[in-house]
Design an enzyme around this catalytic site. Structure first.
Site, PDB file in Angstrom:
ATOM      1  CB  ALA A 190      36.694  24.958  76.747  1.00 44.88           C
ATOM      2  CG  ASN A 242      36.147  22.699  69.497  1.00 43.86           C
ATOM      3  OD1 ASN A 242      36.336  23.413  70.594  1.00 43.86           O
ATOM      4  ND2 ASN A 242      35.564  23.370  68.586  1.00 43.86           N
ATOM      5  CG  MET A 245      30.126  30.210  73.106  1.00 45.21           C
ATOM      6  SD  MET A 245      28.923  28.829  73.365  1.00 45.21           S
ATOM      7  CE  MET A 245      29.207  27.813  71.877  1.00 45.21           C
ATOM      8  CB  SER A 246      32.806  32.721  78.570  1.00 48.14           C
ATOM      9  OG  SER A 246      34.221  32.102  78.086  1.00 48.14           O
ATOM     10  CG  HIS A 278      29.138  20.890  76.611  1.00 47.60           C
ATOM     11  ND1 HIS A 278      29.915  22.206  76.944  1.00 47.60           N
ATOM     12  CD2 HIS A 278      28.742  20.999  78.018  1.00 47.60           C
ATOM     13  CE1 HIS A 278      30.119  22.252  78.122  1.00 47.60           C
ATOM     14  NE2 HIS A 278      29.307  21.516  78.789  1.00 47.60           N
ATOM     15  CG  HIS A 334      30.241  26.310  83.721  1.00 52.75           C
ATOM     16  ND1 HIS A 334      31.034  27.529  83.311  1.00 52.75           N
ATOM     17  CD2 HIS A 334      30.455  25.413  82.551  1.00 52.75           C
ATOM     18  CE1 HIS A 334      31.518  27.438  82.321  1.00 52.75           C
ATOM     19  NE2 HIS A 334      31.245  26.435  81.646  1.00 52.75           N
ATOM     20  CG  HIS A 387      28.233  30.901  79.365  1.00 48.18           C
ATOM     21  ND1 HIS A 387      28.173  29.870  80.311  1.00 48.18           N
ATOM     22  CD2 HIS A 387      29.571  30.741  79.038  1.00 48.18           C
ATOM     23  CE1 HIS A 387      29.078  29.262  80.487  1.00 48.18           C
ATOM     24  NE2 HIS A 387      30.099  29.844  79.644  1.00 48.18           N
ATOM     25  CB  SER A 400      33.953  24.248  79.663  1.00 51.51           C
ATOM     26  OG  SER A 400      32.707  24.938  79.304  1.00 51.51           O
ATOM     27  CE1 TYR A 407      25.165  28.554  77.333  1.00 52.57           C
ATOM     28  CE2 TYR A 407      27.049  29.792  76.572  1.00 52.57           C
ATOM     29  CZ  TYR A 407      26.396  28.486  77.178  1.00 52.57           C
ATOM     30  OH  TYR A 407      27.362  27.674  77.835  1.00 52.57           O
ATOM     31  CD  GLU A 408      24.603  29.598  81.788  1.00 54.08           C
ATOM     32  OE1 GLU A 408      23.779  29.003  82.741  1.00 54.08           O
ATOM     33  OE2 GLU A 408      25.714  30.192  81.726  1.00 54.08           O
TER      34      GLU A 408
HETATM   35  N1  HPA Z   1      33.138  27.450  69.471  1.00 53.34           N
HETATM   36  C1  HPA Z   1      32.644  28.177  70.337  1.00 53.34           C
HETATM   37  N2  HPA Z   1      32.795  28.021  71.449  1.00 53.34           N
HETATM   38  C2  HPA Z   1      33.430  27.093  72.063  1.00 53.34           C
HETATM   39  C3  HPA Z   1      34.253  26.181  70.956  1.00 53.34           C
HETATM   40  C4  HPA Z   1      33.797  26.375  69.493  1.00 53.34           C
HETATM   41  O1  HPA Z   1      34.236  25.791  68.711  1.00 53.34           O
HETATM   42  N3  HPA Z   1      34.769  25.392  71.554  1.00 53.34           N
HETATM   43  C5  HPA Z   1      34.641  25.734  72.878  1.00 53.34           C
HETATM   44  N4  HPA Z   1      33.870  26.709  73.299  1.00 53.34           N
END
Ligand code: HPA
Length: 272
Positions: free
Chosen positions: A115, A232, A208-209, A244, A63, A85, A30, A87-88
């Protein structure tokens, strides 16, 4: 299974005009797609994921979905701008299709970036964490299904996935964190209770990857390095609502540092 890759392989060979075998594949997570504008990267050829037969196409903002043949100084690279991903809605096998394709292209080194949210309370937004190990058990294993012995063994070992020597060398030059990355399915972010659970389990960062890609790469014998940009604080129990946009902004704000570390990692992998 090999047959599933032939069309895509032919397409890449005909369209990327590889004059040298790519030494490293770099997957940009990302907000990191811009690295290809670095003055040290010379783009030779570019295709969209949507043109490559059977290649999964990302639907996520940030992406951009281009596969690039480029040089970093003397080192031939494949750069993937973005990934898909679970989740897509793709199957986990579809998510790792690009990794096996890279393996069949002869790529021996994989540099994964993403990220991630910080679970470790010592981490700050903008930190870079080298992945030393991972937790995969919240997502389906990408090796489920018939095993193709041409890629690797049925029951591959998963210790020492991430190249320790490269991590040590990066940390001698840059102030980076090291830690365990846990992949969850997403797309929803975690609850505070889930973050407490991840902390108890020994995770330092969550995303998530990456993990399913690392498993697939290790299965087919690739050398793997993984870098997370902490975007974050996952254990944030304040009223702040993670989004996001916030994730992308944090990556953007720290882009130059991330590019420097990625380029240094490429240098290290190239000479080892
Ligand atoms: N959680 C899950 N996936 C993420 C996060 C998060 O806090 N930050 C960036 N991708």
């Amino acid at each position: 299974m090999y047959n599933e890759y032939i069309k895509a392989l032919d397409f890449l060979e005909n369209n990327l005009h590889l004059n040298n075998k790519p030494k490293i594949a770099l997957i940009l997570g990302s907000g990191l797609s811009d690295i290809i504008n670095s003055k040290n990267i010379e783009v030779k050829a570019k295709v969209s994921y949507s043109e490559i037969p059977d290649f999964p196409v990302s639907t996520v903002e940030g992406h951009s979905g281009k596969l690039i043949y480029a040089y970093y100084k003397q080192t031939p690279l494949i750069i993937m701008q973005g990934r898909v991903h679970f989740y897509e809605g793709y199957s986990i096998q579809e998510v790792v299709f690009p990794i096996r394709l890279l393996c069949l292209l002869g790529v021996e080194n994989l540099l994964l970036t993403n990220a991630a949210g910080a679970v470790n309370k010592d981490f700050r937004v903008g930190d870079i964490m080298a992945i030393t190990d991972h937790i995969s058990c919240f997502v389906p294993n990408p090796l489920i299904g018939g095993n193709d012995d041409n890629f690797g063994v049925r029951f591959p070992a998963m210790n020492n996935i991430y190249n320790n020597m490269i991590i040590e060398k990066i940390s001698q030059k840059y102030d980076i964190k090291k830690g365990v990355y846990c992949q969850l399915t997403g797309p929803s972010y975690e609850t505070p209770a889930e973050i407490r659970m991840l902390h108890t389990l020994g995770a330092d960062a969550v995303g998530m990857s990456t993990v399913v890609e690392a498993i697939t790469a290790k299965h087919c014998g690739m050398n793997v390095v993984g870098l997370s940009v902490i975007s974050n604080i996952a254990c944030d129990t304040s009223d702040n609502q993670i989004s996001h946009t916030e994730v992308q902004q944090a990556v953007e704000n720290n882009k130059q540092k991330v590019i420097d570390v990625i380029e240094y990692a490429i240098n290290l992998i190239a000479i080892n």
